[in-house]
Motif scaffolding. Structure first.
Motif, mmCIF file in Angstrom:
data_model
loop_
_atom_site.group_PDB
_atom_site.id
_atom_site.type_symbol
_atom_site.label_atom_id
_atom_site.label_comp_id
_atom_site.label_asym_id
_atom_site.label_seq_id
_atom_site.Cartn_x
_atom_site.Cartn_y
_atom_site.Cartn_z
ATOM 1 N N HIS A 167 0.902 -1.151 0.109
ATOM 2 C CA HIS A 167 0.091 -0.110 -0.024
ATOM 3 C C HIS A 167 0.939 1.300 0.007
ATOM 4 O O HIS A 167 2.167 1.390 -0.164
ATOM 5 C CB HIS A 167 -0.800 -0.036 1.168
ATOM 6 N N GLY A 168 0.267 2.273 0.025
ATOM 7 C CA GLY A 168 0.859 3.874 -0.013
ATOM 8 C C GLY A 168 0.877 4.243 1.435
ATOM 9 O O GLY A 168 0.590 3.602 2.528
ATOM 10 N N ILE A 169 1.407 5.360 1.446
ATOM 11 C CA ILE A 169 2.023 6.165 2.856
ATOM 12 C C ILE A 169 0.780 6.312 3.499
ATOM 13 O O ILE A 169 0.909 6.333 4.942
ATOM 14 C CB ILE A 169 2.896 7.489 2.517
ATOM 15 N N GLY A 170 -0.456 6.706 2.904
ATOM 16 C CA GLY A 170 -1.540 6.819 3.782
ATOM 17 C C GLY A 170 -2.490 5.454 4.105
ATOM 18 O O GLY A 170 -3.657 5.583 4.673
ATOM 19 N N ILE A 176 1.713 10.979 8.959
ATOM 20 C CA ILE A 176 2.115 9.951 8.099
ATOM 21 C C ILE A 176 3.359 10.141 7.490
ATOM 22 O O ILE A 176 3.880 9.019 6.981
ATOM 23 C CB ILE A 176 1.162 9.691 7.243
ATOM 24 N N TYR A 177 4.032 11.375 7.288
ATOM 25 C CA TYR A 177 5.305 11.608 6.759
ATOM 26 C C TYR A 177 6.260 11.613 7.707
ATOM 27 O O TYR A 177 7.537 11.896 7.573
ATOM 28 C CB TYR A 177 5.325 12.952 5.812
ATOM 29 N N ALA A 178 5.832 11.449 9.003
ATOM 30 C CA ALA A 178 6.971 11.533 10.119
ATOM 31 C C ALA A 178 8.107 10.429 10.048
ATOM 32 O O ALA A 178 8.105 9.545 9.487
ATOM 33 C CB ALA A 178 6.263 11.159 11.428
ATOM 34 N N LYS A 221 7.842 7.085 10.961
ATOM 35 C CA LYS A 221 6.934 6.148 10.254
ATOM 36 C C LYS A 221 7.675 5.768 8.711
ATOM 37 O O LYS A 221 7.408 4.715 8.143
ATOM 38 C CB LYS A 221 5.595 6.791 9.722
ATOM 39 N N VAL A 222 8.245 6.771 8.151
ATOM 40 C CA VAL A 222 8.824 6.409 6.843
ATOM 41 C C VAL A 222 9.916 5.599 7.207
ATOM 42 O O VAL A 222 9.993 4.609 6.079
ATOM 43 C CB VAL A 222 9.333 7.881 6.223
ATOM 44 N N ALA A 223 10.659 5.645 8.215
ATOM 45 C CA ALA A 223 11.624 4.509 8.349
ATOM 46 C C ALA A 223 11.050 3.234 8.626
ATOM 47 O O ALA A 223 11.555 1.989 8.259
ATOM 48 C CB ALA A 223 12.569 4.938 9.605
ATOM 49 N N LEU A 247 1.946 0.187 -4.609
ATOM 50 C CA LEU A 247 1.544 1.713 -5.000
ATOM 51 C C LEU A 247 2.324 2.499 -4.171
ATOM 52 O O LEU A 247 2.391 2.511 -2.957
ATOM 53 C CB LEU A 247 0.133 1.955 -4.997
ATOM 54 N N SER A 248 2.952 3.634 -4.888
ATOM 55 C CA SER A 248 3.566 4.581 -4.370
ATOM 56 C C SER A 248 4.442 4.320 -3.177
ATOM 57 O O SER A 248 5.496 3.768 -3.668
ATOM 58 C CB SER A 248 2.380 5.760 -3.733
ATOM 59 N N MET A 249 4.526 4.505 -2.119
ATOM 60 C CA MET A 249 5.254 4.192 -0.971
ATOM 61 C C MET A 249 5.548 2.536 -1.173
ATOM 62 O O MET A 249 6.907 2.179 -1.007
ATOM 63 C CB MET A 249 4.870 4.293 0.542
ATOM 64 N N PRO A 299 8.845 8.870 -3.584
ATOM 65 C CA PRO A 299 10.432 9.479 -3.507
ATOM 66 C C PRO A 299 11.076 8.451 -2.524
ATOM 67 O O PRO A 299 12.493 8.661 -2.321
ATOM 68 C CB PRO A 299 10.260 10.842 -3.038
ATOM 69 N N ASN A 300 10.586 7.422 -1.755
ATOM 70 C CA ASN A 300 11.436 6.491 -0.832
ATOM 71 C C ASN A 300 12.077 5.629 -1.921
ATOM 72 O O ASN A 300 12.830 4.532 -1.501
ATOM 73 C CB ASN A 300 10.371 5.656 -0.085
ATOM 74 N N THR A 301 11.786 5.466 -3.214
ATOM 75 C CA THR A 301 12.356 4.659 -4.119
ATOM 76 C C THR A 301 14.124 5.077 -4.081
ATOM 77 O O THR A 301 14.441 6.496 -4.392
ATOM 78 C CB THR A 301 11.804 5.046 -5.406
ATOM 79 N N GLY A 317 2.062 14.072 -9.585
ATOM 80 C CA GLY A 317 3.281 15.001 -9.504
ATOM 81 C C GLY A 317 4.490 14.011 -8.830
ATOM 82 O O GLY A 317 5.661 14.652 -8.996
ATOM 83 N N LEU A 318 4.440 12.643 -8.753
ATOM 84 C CA LEU A 318 5.687 11.984 -8.488
ATOM 85 C C LEU A 318 5.858 11.392 -9.825
ATOM 86 O O LEU A 318 6.895 10.298 -9.720
ATOM 87 C CB LEU A 318 5.488 10.925 -7.450
ATOM 88 N N LEU A 319 5.669 11.555 -11.040
ATOM 89 C CA LEU A 319 5.884 11.015 -12.234
ATOM 90 C C LEU A 319 7.382 11.140 -12.306
ATOM 91 O O LEU A 319 7.917 10.091 -12.836
ATOM 92 C CB LEU A 319 5.261 11.690 -13.279
HETATM 93 C C1 FER Z 1 7.250 12.162 -0.429
HETATM 94 C C2 FER Z 1 5.943 12.239 -1.231
HETATM 95 C C3 FER Z 1 5.003 11.039 -1.343
HETATM 96 C C4 FER Z 1 7.256 10.874 0.283
HETATM 97 C C5 FER Z 1 6.444 9.691 0.141
HETATM 98 C C6 FER Z 1 5.143 10.084 -0.752
HETATM 99 C C7 FER Z 1 8.774 9.573 1.579
HETATM 100 C C8 FER Z 1 4.210 9.001 -0.619
HETATM 101 C C9 FER Z 1 3.132 8.771 -1.373
HETATM 102 C C10 FER Z 1 2.282 7.839 -1.124
HETATM 103 O O1 FER Z 1 2.564 6.661 -0.756
HETATM 104 O O2 FER Z 1 1.017 7.982 -1.775
HETATM 105 O O3 FER Z 1 8.126 13.134 -0.151
HETATM 106 O O4 FER Z 1 8.471 10.651 0.934
#
Ligand code: FER
Length: 315
Positions: A118-121, A168-170, A173-175, A210-212, A238-240, A269-271
Motif C-alpha cells: 500500500h501507500g503512505i496513507g 504519516i510523513y513523520a 513512520k517513513v523508516a 503503489l507509491s510508498m 520518493p522513498n525509491t 506529481g511524482l511522475l
Molecule cells: C514524499 C511524497 C510522497 C514521500 C512519500 C510519498 C517519503 C508517498 C506517497 C504515497 O505513498 O502515496 O516525499 O516521501
C-alpha cells in the motif's frame, strides 16, 4: 547468433520505439483523454530476442484496461479476501495482512504469491477498501488470463503502532516502511509459505505496490533477486532508492528478473520518480516495461497497474 549480440541488436532496434498507444484504445478506457495524456508504453528495454528466457508476456504490448475490468460481475466465480495475523520478530508483535484467495481455491493445488503493498496513507486494508483487487482478479480469472496465485496485502509500516494516524510523513513512520523489508523476508513470507499451499521459489513470488509500496517493491525486490522474479511499481514514491544503488550488476538483474514493471499516471506529481528510474534502467540495459498511464496519484492508476501486472506474472 550469440545471445549477447542478439540482445544488443534487439535493444538497439526496440530502443527506437516509444510507442504511443493507439488513440482508440486510450479512448475506450478513458473516455476523452486528450492526446497529450494518452497512455504510452515504452518497451524499449524489453529484450524481444530473449523472449523465452524473459517472461514472454513481458513483451506483449500494453493495452489499456477495457471498460468494466474492475467492476463486479455476478455471473462468474468469486475469490475471497481474509484478514490474517502473523507474528513479526522484526516488530515484536502480531501483525495483520489481507489475503486474496482465487475462485476455486483448494489446498490440493499449489499457488504462486503476489505480495501487494500500500501507500503512505494506507494499511493492510487500503487495497481492498480503496481499489478493486477482488473484482480485477476475479474477472481476469474468469477470462483465463491469470495464473493460479494468492495475493497478500500486508501492512508495510513495520512498527508497533502501524496505523496511518498523525503525521504519516513523520521520519519514524517513513523508516518503518524501510524496516518492512525484514518483516517481509523473515516473518511474513515464511508465515505464508508455512500456512498456504504455495510454491517457495523466486519464480513464484512477485512483489508490487503503489507509491510508498512501489518504492518498497523496487528497493526490496531489486536487492533480493533470488527471492522475487517479478517486481512492479505503480506511481513509485520518493522513498525509491537510486536505480544505480539498487542494481549494481545489470547483467545479473536482467537474467534473474522475469518482469520489471514501472507505471505511473502522466499527471501524477511524482511522475519524475518513475521517469528517473525507468531512464536509469534503460541506460543500464535492464529489461523492463514502462507504462505511462492516464491519471494522477489515484486509485484508477493503481487498479490499472494491478490489472496489467497481474496478467504478466507467473507465466
Ligand atoms: C514524499 C511524497 C510522497 C514521500 C512519500 C510519498 C517519503 C508517498 C506517497 C504515497 O505513498 O502515496 O516525499 O516521501
Amino acid at each position: 547468433m550469440n545471445k549477447r549480440l542478439s540482445r544488443i541488436l534487439s535493444l538497439s532496434i526496440t530502443a527506437a520505439l516509444l510507442v504511443p498507444t493507439m488513440a482508440s484504445a486510450a479512448e475506450t478506457s478513458e473516455g476523452t483523454a486528450p492526446a497529450a495524456i494518452q497512455a504510452t508504453v515504452d518497451q524499449g528495454a524489453v529484450n524481444t530476442a530473449d523472449i523465452t528466457g524473459q517472461n514472454a508476456l513481458a513483451n506483449t504490448p500494453v493495452v489499456p484496461a477495457p471498460p468494466g475490468y474492475d467492476g463486479y460481475r455476478n455471473n462468474i466465480p468469486h475469490g475471497n479476501t481474509n484478514l490474517i495475523t502473523y507474528y513479526s520478530t522484526t516488530v515484536g508483535n502480531a501483525r495483520k495482512a489481507m489475503v486474496y484467495t482465487p475462485p476455486g481455491y483448494t489446498p490440493n493445488k499449489k499457488y504462486s504469491v503476489l505480495y501487494l503493498l500500500h501507500g503512505i496513507g494506507g494499511d493492510e486494508y487500503e487495497w481492498v477498501n480503496a481499489m478493486k483487487p477482488k473484482n480485477i482478479l476475479d474477472n481476469l480469472y474468469s477470462e483465463g488470463k491469470l495464473s493460479d496465485m494468492i495475493v497478500v496485502m500486508p501492512n508495510g509500516r513495520a512498527m508497533k503502532d502501524d496505523r496511518p494516524i498523525g503525521d504519516i510523513y513523520a521520519p519514524d513512520k517513513v523508516a518503518a516502511f524501510e524496516r518492512f523489508e525484514q518483516d517481509l523476508l523473515k516473518d511474513l513470507i515464511p508465515h505464508i509459505e508455512a500456512n498456504y499451499p504455495v510454491y517457495k521459489d523466486k519464480n513464484n513470488r512477485a512483489l508490487a505496490g503503489l507509491s510508498m509500496g512501489g518504492g518498497q517493491s523496487l528497493n526490496f525486490g531489486l536487492k533480493n533477486l533470488d527471492t522475487f522474479a517479478y517486481v512492479g511499481a505503480f506511481s513509485a514514491a520518493p522513498n525509491t532508492k537510486p536505480v544505480n544503488q539498487l542494481i549494481t550488476n545489470p547483467g545479473q538483474a536482467a537474467s534473474k528478473l522475469k518482469l520489471l514493471w514501472i507505471s505511473c499516471g502522466g499527471s501524477d506529481g511524482l511522475l519524475w520518480v518513475s521517469q528517473n528510474f525507468k531512464n536509469g534502467l534503460s541506460s543500464m540495459n535492464v529489461p523492463h516495461i514502462w507504462y505511462q498511464d492516464v491519471g494522477g496519484h489515484e486509485p484508477k492508476v493503481w487498479n490499472s497497474g494491478l490489472y496489467q501486472f497481474s496478467q504478466r506474472i507467473f507465466k
